[in-house]
Design a protein around this motif. Structure first.
Motif, PDB file in Angstrom:
ATOM      1  N   LEU A 126      -1.157 -17.007   9.517  1.00  0.00           N
ATOM      2  CA  LEU A 126      -0.509 -17.361   8.253  1.00  0.00           C
ATOM      3  C   LEU A 126      -0.986 -16.439   7.136  1.00  0.00           C
ATOM      4  N   LEU A 127      -2.315 -16.242   7.065  1.00  0.00           N
ATOM      5  CA  LEU A 127      -2.857 -15.437   5.970  1.00  0.00           C
ATOM      6  C   LEU A 127      -2.423 -13.978   6.081  1.00  0.00           C
ATOM      7  N   ALA A 128      -2.387 -13.465   7.309  1.00  0.00           N
ATOM      8  CA  ALA A 128      -1.927 -12.085   7.489  1.00  0.00           C
ATOM      9  C   ALA A 128      -0.476 -11.966   7.033  1.00  0.00           C
ATOM     10  N   SER A 129       0.314 -12.976   7.379  1.00  0.00           N
ATOM     11  CA  SER A 129       1.723 -12.966   7.006  1.00  0.00           C
ATOM     12  C   SER A 129       1.887 -13.075   5.488  1.00  0.00           C
ATOM     13  N   VAL A 130       1.123 -13.955   4.853  1.00  0.00           N
ATOM     14  CA  VAL A 130       1.199 -14.094   3.385  1.00  0.00           C
ATOM     15  C   VAL A 130       0.810 -12.780   2.718  1.00  0.00           C
ATOM     16  N   ALA A 131      -0.263 -12.160   3.213  1.00  0.00           N
ATOM     17  CA  ALA A 131      -0.735 -10.912   2.601  1.00  0.00           C
ATOM     18  C   ALA A 131       0.350  -9.838   2.688  1.00  0.00           C
ATOM     19  N   GLU A 132       0.954  -9.692   3.860  1.00  0.00           N
ATOM     20  CA  GLU A 132       1.962  -8.638   4.027  1.00  0.00           C
ATOM     21  C   GLU A 132       3.226  -8.931   3.233  1.00  0.00           C
ATOM     22  N   HIS A 133       3.699 -10.166   3.304  1.00  0.00           N
ATOM     23  CA  HIS A 133       4.940 -10.484   2.592  1.00  0.00           C
ATOM     24  C   HIS A 133       4.748 -10.409   1.081  1.00  0.00           C
ATOM     25  N   THR A 134       3.585 -10.884   0.606  1.00  0.00           N
ATOM     26  CA  THR A 134       3.339 -10.816  -0.837  1.00  0.00           C
ATOM     27  C   THR A 134       3.237  -9.361  -1.286  1.00  0.00           C
ATOM     28  N   ALA A 135       2.513  -8.563  -0.496  1.00  0.00           N
ATOM     29  CA  ALA A 135       2.371  -7.149  -0.853  1.00  0.00           C
ATOM     30  C   ALA A 135       3.740  -6.464  -0.883  1.00  0.00           C
ATOM     31  N   ALA A 136       4.559  -6.741   0.120  1.00  0.00           N
ATOM     32  CA  ALA A 136       5.876  -6.103   0.172  1.00  0.00           C
ATOM     33  C   ALA A 136       6.746  -6.564  -0.995  1.00  0.00           C
ATOM     34  N   ALA A 137       6.646  -7.848  -1.360  1.00  0.00           N
ATOM     35  CA  ALA A 137       7.432  -8.343  -2.496  1.00  0.00           C
ATOM     36  C   ALA A 137       6.950  -7.719  -3.803  1.00  0.00           C
ATOM     37  N   LEU A 138       5.627  -7.505  -3.906  1.00  0.00           N
ATOM     38  CA  LEU A 138       5.105  -6.816  -5.098  1.00  0.00           C
ATOM     39  C   LEU A 138       5.609  -5.379  -5.156  1.00  0.00           C
ATOM     40  N   CYS A 139       5.731  -4.754  -4.002  1.00  0.00           N
ATOM     41  CA  CYS A 139       6.301  -3.398  -3.957  1.00  0.00           C
ATOM     42  C   CYS A 139       7.734  -3.422  -4.486  1.00  0.00           C
ATOM     43  N   ALA A 140       8.487  -4.445  -4.104  1.00  0.00           N
ATOM     44  CA  ALA A 140       9.874  -4.550  -4.563  1.00  0.00           C
ATOM     45  C   ALA A 140       9.903  -4.787  -6.077  1.00  0.00           C
ATOM     46  N   HIS A 141       9.009  -5.613  -6.571  1.00  0.00           N
ATOM     47  CA  HIS A 141       8.894  -5.850  -8.013  1.00  0.00           C
ATOM     48  C   HIS A 141       8.570  -4.530  -8.719  1.00  0.00           C
ATOM     49  N   GLN A 142       7.636  -3.805  -8.128  1.00  0.00           N
ATOM     50  CA  GLN A 142       7.232  -2.508  -8.681  1.00  0.00           C
ATOM     51  C   GLN A 142       8.404  -1.535  -8.688  1.00  0.00           C
ATOM     52  N   LEU A 143       9.194  -1.573  -7.622  1.00  0.00           N
ATOM     53  CA  LEU A 143      10.365  -0.695  -7.521  1.00  0.00           C
ATOM     54  C   LEU A 143      11.336  -0.990  -8.664  1.00  0.00           C
ATOM     55  N   GLY A 144      11.638  -2.271  -8.879  1.00  0.00           N
ATOM     56  CA  GLY A 144      12.570  -2.640  -9.945  1.00  0.00           C
ATOM     57  C   GLY A 144      12.045  -2.214 -11.311  1.00  0.00           C
ATOM     58  N   ALA A 145      10.746  -2.464 -11.542  1.00  0.00           N
ATOM     59  CA  ALA A 145      10.170  -2.134 -12.846  1.00  0.00           C
ATOM     60  C   ALA A 145      10.106  -0.621 -13.060  1.00  0.00           C
ATOM     61  N   SER A 146       9.742   0.132 -12.005  1.00  0.00           N
ATOM     62  CA  SER A 146       9.672   1.602 -12.123  1.00  0.00           C
ATOM     63  C   SER A 146      11.052   2.182 -12.387  1.00  0.00           C
ATOM     64  N   ASP A 147      12.024   1.680 -11.640  1.00  0.00           N
ATOM     65  CA  ASP A 147      13.380   2.201 -11.777  1.00  0.00           C
ATOM     66  C   ASP A 147      13.881   1.981 -13.210  1.00  0.00           C
ATOM     67  N   LYS A 148      13.600   0.783 -13.734  1.00  0.00           N
ATOM     68  CA  LYS A 148      14.064   0.475 -15.087  1.00  0.00           C
ATOM     69  C   LYS A 148      13.347   1.352 -16.117  1.00  0.00           C
ATOM     70  N   ALA A 149      12.030   1.490 -15.986  1.00  0.00           N
ATOM     71  CA  ALA A 149      11.277   2.306 -16.955  1.00  0.00           C
ATOM     72  C   ALA A 149      11.779   3.749 -16.930  1.00  0.00           C
TER      73      ALA A 149
END
Lengths: 395, 378
Positions: free
Chosen positions: B227-250
């Motif tokens: 569970l923890l490995a899955s949470v870590a990977e999914h959260t990290a990947a979702a943060l990457c997506a958040h980062q992508l949206g924010a970078s693209d907008k900036a």
């Protein structure tokens, strides 16, 4: 969104990897090394014809043009594998000029030249740059003048790479000196290198690679040699360059080199005990390369996919070229650091390590494509204009 | 090989883009600056819930859309593009998805319908002091107390802890870990507000012998590690997506600004030095996009994505940093002016860069995988 190849495409990749393992005999490898990775030797020519006979060169070409009718992705897989195998593949002919001739060529070119390209029997060099026309290519002066039912060609080209063993030069000529804008007075010709008016002299470069100055002295060609419409050459040049850019940043050889250096570092002992790869800084260098290679893979695959979908984006193509060409330099530096002083040892030294000496050479050749194939400054201009809608300065 | 989005994915993306693009404005965001108000737009949260977006990756039997992680990550990207004041990643990705994957039938039935409707808020406590590895809790421990466990210790930087009803939390449990859904109001839970660079509500969580009943234990032993490995990977990947949206907008704000801003009688975008720096951002953002989409599509397919997520994180950290400073610089003084919306992007790009590991740490982790022969190129 799916980055994986299909089962069939993976099978094709596997088949090609085995095919090239067999094709790349030690003798052929030695000959390719001798030609500084650009080919042209007798074994190299024979291997190219073999690929043609086996139907590989046109694997992604339509059947009616003599291809196997698969998509640009399969074509891309083929090019990736042939380059990965270390064979200096003449992609300028097969991947950039060939498709232009198939699309815009006249009857003779489609009948005589295209099939020979797919058979590995016809090689074409690119003749754009001149002593006074590089990035400002539209200022080129080599001229083609109407002469009865043909054309008389005169001028000089620079950096005509591979021309010394090519059959034709894909030559940009000025056909209208009075055109309102310089790029509207340019036409494309296929000029045979066996014409008595054709000559070339070698230019040896930093990486040891030979390129050429080529000379065109009253060469007479007929209308068969004209590609596309008179004075409509500019569009052919830009679309050829778009295709060339994709081939320049192929991912296969870099992936192969990364894997080889990792294996070398895993197996090689440190004198004080342990292996090269145990060192933290080595792992960081390798991780930087690995993260960059992944992006290169994705950038390349996206282009291959976009070509299949018929929606190749100009900004994306330029971004791929800039990213790839600048990343290669970084790769050779980072991997060279891992290898250490051996990455300065030329392959002619007895006992030279093949991986290390390859890096020695590639580090010297890497700068070519940051300016070759359309300099990266122009690519960045294209990206900011076409990708971000930023206004450009007029020049 | 397909670099396009499916119709379903495009629909989700457009819906999120439409709602967030309309509702998140610079004027509204300004209300939360310096913690003047709680950075949580509850009205918008309800609107997002009504549109079904909180349940995009939740099964239909619990009221969700029954799509997958890829669609959820596309929403995270839009949250990032608008730096929306919503607990989307902590609620949907870090907490609800593991409940759905690892929870018992009763747990799913009691939590997930409220997750989808927005009536229940979940979050996850993934960080500890000097320990940013969510898979290895070290500063929280659980003791057996009959069927229940007694949890003590401390977690840091828990997003929306005060606002949440349940917190996903891991504690060491003798030789392994136990993961619980901690009711926020349980006795012995102390929350202390922290102030962070983005003004996101975050809390220091102190637990003293907090009794968590069997009904709220999500996983133990081997399953807890998964569970923890899955949470870590999914959260990290979702943060990457958040980062992508924010970078693209900036980046796009910068392109627009430099096309308008005149100096020497011409738009500054016409200077090559300006255009080229923006072009570098374009290349960077494209590399981040492709690596991020590859990681989320592999996670969505349920195939091993550890190398791909590690690489996406490296890109997310580096690209966020580079785009942030290029955008700032090319805006000149306007970029740092708090009356112009760019500065908030810079704090979020930094936030994402540092959450759950920096580029240096991620490179080192990737390097270990390479050394172990686990990250060869195909």
């Amino acid at each position: 969104m799916k980055v994986e190849f299909s089962a069939e495409q993976n099978a094709l990749r596997k088949e090609l990897r085995a095919y090239f393992e067999a094709l790349m005999t030690p003798e052929l490898k030695a000959e390719c090394d001798e030609s500084m990775g650009e080919g042209g030797g007798p074994l190299w020519r024979e291997a190219l014809k073999q690929m043609g006979r086996d139907g590989w060169i046109g694997v992604g070409w339509p059947k009616e043009l003599g291809g196997r009718g698969m998509s640009p992705i399969e074509q891309f897989i083929f090019v990736e594998e042939v380059m990965r195998a270390g064979y200096p593949f003449p992609f300028l002919t097969t991947e950039s000029v060939g498709p232009q001739l198939a699309e815009h060529g006249n009857e003779w070119q489609k009948r005589e030249i295209v099939p020979k390209i797919l058979a590995g029997e016809c090689l074409i060099a690119i003749g754009y740059s001149e002593p006074g026309a590089g990035t400002d290519l539209a200022s080129l002066k080599t001229s083609a003048v109407r002469d009865g039912d043909g054309w008389l060609i005169n001028g000089q080209k620079m950096w005509t790479s591979l021309a010394h063993f090519c059959d034709y030069v894909w030559l940009a000529c000025r056909t209208d000196p009075d055109a309102a804008k310089p790029h509207k007075g340019i036409s494309m010709f296929l000029v045979p290198t066996n014409d008595p008016g054709w000559s070339c002299s070698p230019v040896v470069t930093l990486g040891g690679v030979r390129t050429n100055a080529t000379y065109y002295d009253n060469i007479r060609v007929n209308d068969d040699a004209l590609v596309g419409e008179e004075n409509a050459g500019w569009k052919l040049i830009t679309s050829q360059l778009n295709r060339e850019r994709l081939s320049l940043v192929n991912f296969g050889p870099t992936a192969e080199m990364f894997n080889n250096v990792v294996r070398w570092a895993q197996q090689t002992d440190l004198p004080e005990g342990g292996k090269i790869i145990d060192q933290a800084w080595v792992q960081i260098n390798l991780a930087k390369v690995r993260a960059g290679v992944e992006a290169l893979k994705l950038v390349c695959y996206k282009q291959a996919w976009a070509m299949t979908e018929g929606q190749l984006d100009m900004a994306d193509a330029s971004a791929a070229k800039v990213y790839g060409s600048e990343f290669f330099i970084e790769v050779y530096r980072l991997l060279g650091e891992v290898i250490g002083q051996a990455s300065l040892i030329n392959r002619r030294t007895p006992g030279a390590d093949p991986i290390a000496s390859r890096i020695e050479r590639l580090y010297r050749t890497a700068s070519i494509i940051t300016f070759g194939g359309g300099t990266n400054e122009i690519q960045r201009d294209i990206i900011s204009a076409a990708g971000l809608w930023m206004p450009r300065a007029s020049r | 090989m397909d670099f396009g989005l499916s119709e379903q994915q495009r629909d989700v993306q457009n819906l999120a883009r439409e709602i967030l693009g309309e509702q998140v404005t610079a004027e509204k965001l300004a209300k939360y600056d310096s913690y003047a108000a709680e950075r949580f737009d509850r009205e918008l949260w309800q609107q997002v819930a009504q549109a079904g977006l909180l349940g995009v990756a939740i099964e239909e039997q619990y009221g969700g859309m029954g799509f997958g992680f890829f669609e959820a990550a596309l929403i995270a990207e839009e949250v990032g593009r608008n730096i929306a004041p919503l607990p989307f990643i902590s609620h949907c990705i870090s907490a609800a998805m593991p409940v759905q994957q690892f929870g018992s039938a009763e747990q799913k039935q009691s939590l997930l319908p409220g997750v989808v409707s927005g009536e229940q808020l979940l979050t996850a406590a993934l960080m500890e002091a000097n320990n940013e590895d969510p898979t290895q809790p070290r500063l929280c421990s659980a003791q057996a107390g009959g069927e229940a466990v007694l949890v003590s210790g401390e977690k840091l930087c828990v997003p929306f802890a005060e606002q949440a009803d349940y917190l996903l939390l891991a504690a060491t449990d003798g030789d392994g870990a136990v993961v619980v859904m901690l009711p926020r109001k349980a006795e012995g839970v102390v929350l202390e507000a922290m102030e962070v660079t983005t003004y996101e509500p975050q809390y220091r969580l102190t637990l003293s012998n907090v009794r968590v009943g069997a009904e709220n234990i999500l996983a133990r032993g081997e399953q807890a590690q998964q569970l923890l490995a899955s949470v870590a990977e999914h959260t990290a990947a979702a943060l990457c997506a958040h980062q992508l949206g924010a970078s693209d907008k900036a980046m796009r704000m910068t392109a627009s600004y430099t096309a308008e801003r005149q100096q020497f009688g011409v738009p500054i975008a016409t200077f090559q030095a300006v255009g080229h720096r923006a072009a570098n951002c374009f290349i960077d953002v494209e590399c981040l996009r492709l690596n991020c989409y590859q990681a989320i599509s592999r996670l969505d397919d349920g195939v091993d994505a550890s190398v791909e997520v590690a690489i996406a994180k490296v890109w997310a950290g580096d690209v966020g940093h580079r785009v942030s400073y290029a955008a700032q610089h090319l805006h000149g003084g306007t970029g740092i002016d708090r009356d112009y919306p760019l500065w908030r992007y810079c704090t979020w790009l930094r936030h994402n860069e540092m959450m759950l590991g920096s580029s240096a740490r991620n490179l080192a982790a990737l390097g270990s995988k390479i050394a172990a022969g686990e990250a060869f190129c195909a």
